[in-house]
Write a protein that holds these residues in place. Sequence first.
Motif, short mmCIF file in Angstrom:
data_model
loop_
_atom_site.label_atom_id
_atom_site.label_comp_id
_atom_site.label_asym_id
_atom_site.label_seq_id
_atom_site.Cartn_x
_atom_site.Cartn_y
_atom_site.Cartn_z
N ARG A 1 -54.79 -17.67 -65.17
CA ARG A 1 -55.05 -18.38 -66.43
C ARG A 1 -56.09 -17.64 -67.26
O ARG A 1 -55.95 -17.47 -68.47
CB ARG A 1 -55.50 -19.81 -66.17
N GLU A 2 -57.13 -17.15 -66.61
CA GLU A 2 -58.19 -16.43 -67.32
C GLU A 2 -57.68 -15.08 -67.84
O GLU A 2 -58.01 -14.69 -68.96
CB GLU A 2 -59.39 -16.24 -66.40
N ALA B 1 -61.47 -12.29 -62.76
CA ALA B 1 -60.45 -12.12 -63.79
C ALA B 1 -60.78 -10.93 -64.69
O ALA B 1 -59.90 -10.14 -65.04
CB ALA B 1 -60.32 -13.39 -64.63
N TYR B 2 -62.04 -10.78 -65.03
CA TYR B 2 -62.46 -9.66 -65.88
C TYR B 2 -62.20 -8.33 -65.17
O TYR B 2 -61.66 -7.40 -65.75
CB TYR B 2 -63.93 -9.81 -66.26
N GLN C 1 -56.17 -19.74 -61.02
CA GLN C 1 -57.25 -19.75 -62.01
C GLN C 1 -57.44 -18.37 -62.61
O GLN C 1 -57.62 -18.22 -63.82
CB GLN C 1 -58.56 -20.25 -61.38
N VAL C 2 -57.40 -17.33 -61.79
CA VAL C 2 -57.56 -15.96 -62.26
C VAL C 2 -56.45 -15.62 -63.25
O VAL C 2 -56.70 -15.03 -64.31
CB VAL C 2 -57.58 -14.96 -61.08
N LEU D 1 -55.80 -15.49 -71.03
CA LEU D 1 -56.68 -15.64 -72.19
C LEU D 1 -57.20 -14.28 -72.66
O LEU D 1 -57.24 -14.00 -73.86
CB LEU D 1 -57.86 -16.56 -71.85
N ASP E 1 -68.48 -16.71 -62.69
CA ASP E 1 -67.25 -17.46 -62.43
C ASP E 1 -66.01 -16.75 -62.96
O ASP E 1 -64.89 -17.05 -62.53
CB ASP E 1 -67.32 -18.86 -63.05
N HIS E 2 -66.18 -15.84 -63.89
CA HIS E 2 -65.05 -15.16 -64.52
C HIS E 2 -64.97 -13.69 -64.14
O HIS E 2 -64.12 -12.97 -64.64
CB HIS E 2 -65.13 -15.29 -66.04
N CYS F 1 -70.66 -10.98 -68.53
CA CYS F 1 -69.54 -11.69 -67.90
C CYS F 1 -70.14 -12.71 -66.94
O CYS F 1 -70.91 -12.35 -66.04
CB CYS F 1 -68.65 -10.70 -67.15
#
Length: 94
Positions: free
Chosen positions: A68-69, A23-24, A65-66, A72, A19-20, A16
């Motif tokens: 949006r991720e 969200a993960y 942003q979180v 996905l 930057d992500h 991971c």
Amino acid sequence: MGFPAEMIQEKEPLVCYPDHELAYRCFIDNSSQWRAGMGGIYALDYNVIYSWLDAEGIKQRERNQVLREISLLERGALEVMQERREQQERSRKK
């Protein structure tokens, strides 16, 4: 033990990107919080996601942003679940 070999083979480790990571983590922490109906699972319960973001102290700018991720990740998970349902249906018909 009776397990097929392919069930116990080592998988590649999940990577991971930093930057992500938020969200993960949110997605994994809330991975049991799905909405379901007669047709099965159809969405994450975003009320729980918002509560998680509040508890973590995530500010609005980063929160967008979180979210949006997470959407996905949610879409990908729903696609996999749909594929599995279709495979199960096909195997039942055989």
